[in-house]
Write an enzyme that holds these catalytic residues in place. Sequence first.
Site, PDB file in Angstrom:
ATOM      1  N   ASP A 309      -4.636 -13.612  33.935  1.00 21.69           N
ATOM      2  CA  ASP A 309      -4.199 -12.213  33.958  1.00 21.69           C
ATOM      3  C   ASP A 309      -5.277 -11.247  34.439  1.00 21.69           C
ATOM      4  O   ASP A 309      -4.960 -10.146  34.867  1.00 21.69           O
ATOM      5  CB  ASP A 309      -3.694 -11.799  32.571  1.00 21.69           C
ATOM      6  CG  ASP A 309      -2.397 -12.542  32.219  1.00 21.69           C
ATOM      7  OD1 ASP A 309      -1.782 -13.110  33.134  1.00 21.69           O
ATOM      8  OD2 ASP A 309      -2.013 -12.546  31.043  1.00 21.69           O
ATOM      9  N   TYR A 393       4.370 -10.054  28.613  1.00 21.96           N
ATOM     10  CA  TYR A 393       3.456  -9.900  27.481  1.00 21.96           C
ATOM     11  C   TYR A 393       2.744  -8.568  27.507  1.00 21.96           C
ATOM     12  O   TYR A 393       2.432  -8.045  28.571  1.00 21.96           O
ATOM     13  CB  TYR A 393       2.391 -11.006  27.511  1.00 21.96           C
ATOM     14  CG  TYR A 393       2.542 -11.986  26.379  1.00 21.96           C
ATOM     15  CD1 TYR A 393       3.390 -13.084  26.501  1.00 21.96           C
ATOM     16  CD2 TYR A 393       1.847 -11.816  25.190  1.00 21.96           C
ATOM     17  CE1 TYR A 393       3.534 -13.982  25.461  1.00 21.96           C
ATOM     18  CE2 TYR A 393       1.989 -12.723  24.145  1.00 21.96           C
ATOM     19  CZ  TYR A 393       2.832 -13.796  24.281  1.00 21.96           C
ATOM     20  OH  TYR A 393       2.977 -14.673  23.251  1.00 21.96           O
TER      21      TYR A 393
HETATM   22 CO    CO Z   1       2.154 -16.341  23.284  1.00 19.02          CO
END
Ligand code: CO
Length: 647
Positions: A309, A393
């Site tokens: 990320d 997320y």
């Molecule tokens: Co997770």
Amino acid sequence: MSDYIARVFDPEAPPSHPLDSLTPGEIRTAATAVRAQASDGKDLLFSLMLLEEPPRGDDRLLESPPRERRIRVVTLNQSSRHTEEWTVVVPSGQVVGHEDLTAQGITAQPPIIVDEFMDVERIVKESPDWQAAVRRRGVEDFELIQVDPMSGGNFGFENEKGLRIIRAVSYLARNKEDNAYAHPIDGMVTYVDLTNMRVLAVVDDEVFPIPQEDSNFHDDNGISPRLDLKPLEIHQPEGPSFKVDGWEVSWQKWSFRVSMNAREGMVLHDIVYDDEGTKRSILSRAAFAEMVVPYGDPRPSHFWRSAFDVGEYGLGALANSLTLGCDCLGSIYYFDTYMCDGQGEPYTLERSICLHEEDFGVLWRGANWRYGGNWVRRTRRLVISFWATVGNYDYGFFWYFYQDGTIECEVKLTGIIQTAYLAPGDYSPYLGRVAPELAGQHHQHMFCVRLDPAVDGPLNSVVEVDAVPVPMGPENPHGNAIRKVTTVVERESQGRRDTNLGSARTWQIINEAQSNDFGSPVAFKLSPAQTAMMIADADSSVARRATFAKTAVWVTRYSPDERFPSGDYPNLSSGGDGLVSWMKQDRELHQQPIVVWHSFGTTHFARPEDWPVMPVERIGFMLKPFGFFRRNPALDVPTPESKDSCH
Ligand code: CO
């Protein structure tokens, strides 16, 4: 303007310090300069723009305001598909460096550019193979299908060599607000070749039904809110105790600078503690240098999932604008930050860094049970944080400063899990059920924080500290003895250190040139996060590319070019870059300028309680003074004075 703000950073003015975040003007100047210099400037996509910070100890760090700064720009040419690096001096706009990496035969794929997300969705939806695979799963209307582009990884597939690959997974949304992760179109994945803007393959492994149950958690979703919460309000009638001067923050005895860049997100610089009038340095720099989310489902439609990320997307580029009263509570100071979009245009991330202080319970207490008396102090901590949304997320990155000299770092993980189909009553060793037809793949979130220590000066060493039992015998007749065993990390060949819960292992960053009052080197102790390291096989693609996640602590010699533990270009990399390659030099680490890389994470077996949105999970580590001060440095914190004081 409140009295705690000496000066608000002015985005229209030149930077006032060499480490200030990039200004919109600098971003615009750099992009214009690169376009003018490029043979076909209008075809460039801007992938990354980073301030080239002067190296540690460089005279330019003392120049406030800086006469000039350097910006490193990474572009992707949309016609030639070449990756190019540029170095631009601002404000002059002079291009002083240019390398066409692709022309030099260097494999380097820049981070994924937001503009490409839209390309992927369009290319995928136009593919007859994808349409046929989706129809096999009973869907005729493609309009509301959500196509998630995910970084491709590198599995050595012959037909992917040198191509810019994205793998796309599809979810069915009922409407634009619907949580599409409740309806995965599972058993298939689409490989997209962004070099040639085409679908390379649709892997149609197994046809599963699409889970039908809706799982929405947004407002007005039919859940009646609990009614027994009374107001809890944080009042700071005289304002907060911190001070902000541009990008410089001071609070209690702490001071530091903050900045934000597209790749690492928030960076803290020059962390200093004022010890009875002496400004003592602790860290020269701290930031999240990489993270990876390896998924543990070996099936054809899932095995490849492993997002980096930081290096593949950019935590700063994906940072959120925060909301007062929700993300942050109390007297808040927000920093706006400035990023560069795919076209080289600056944009503002309003309120993307949050600064506030909070009560954090008892700092210390001592009671006299014989004669009465009870001495208590409450602690406060300064909190500086930002949130980044990477696909499904949400990650919160929090740094806390305490009155006793402790620094704490915490990552908060929340958002929506990746989902897969799991038939009612079925079991899979690789999935955790969250709903009647829905499961999450087992996965990990592994982070690597980069610490540039400067404990009372630029030259430090790392000492590993173990608590070791002594065999029973003449020296230890009752078997109770505990020895503290210390091992100096002398060279990079010893620079890879594992945690050991059994020996309560910690590390101390020490300065042997500076002794405390008792003759020991001043030190800060790193108490690592107690977590499993990366589970994936050491020979797996993801472990070769993210070797940092296999070991908790790495110590390297400082070098300004060695910035990212999986290398400068982790996107689609084949591995072996970064930490593992630098450490082959086996440089000396004893009383040297060093870097400490701490890897930690969480291992996530999805549970029903993570659905439909996951309550925050926390993981982090502490840095504590260890013989840095001569005694408890927080004896001078006054007795609480609130109306309902305990006294
Ligand atoms: Co997770």
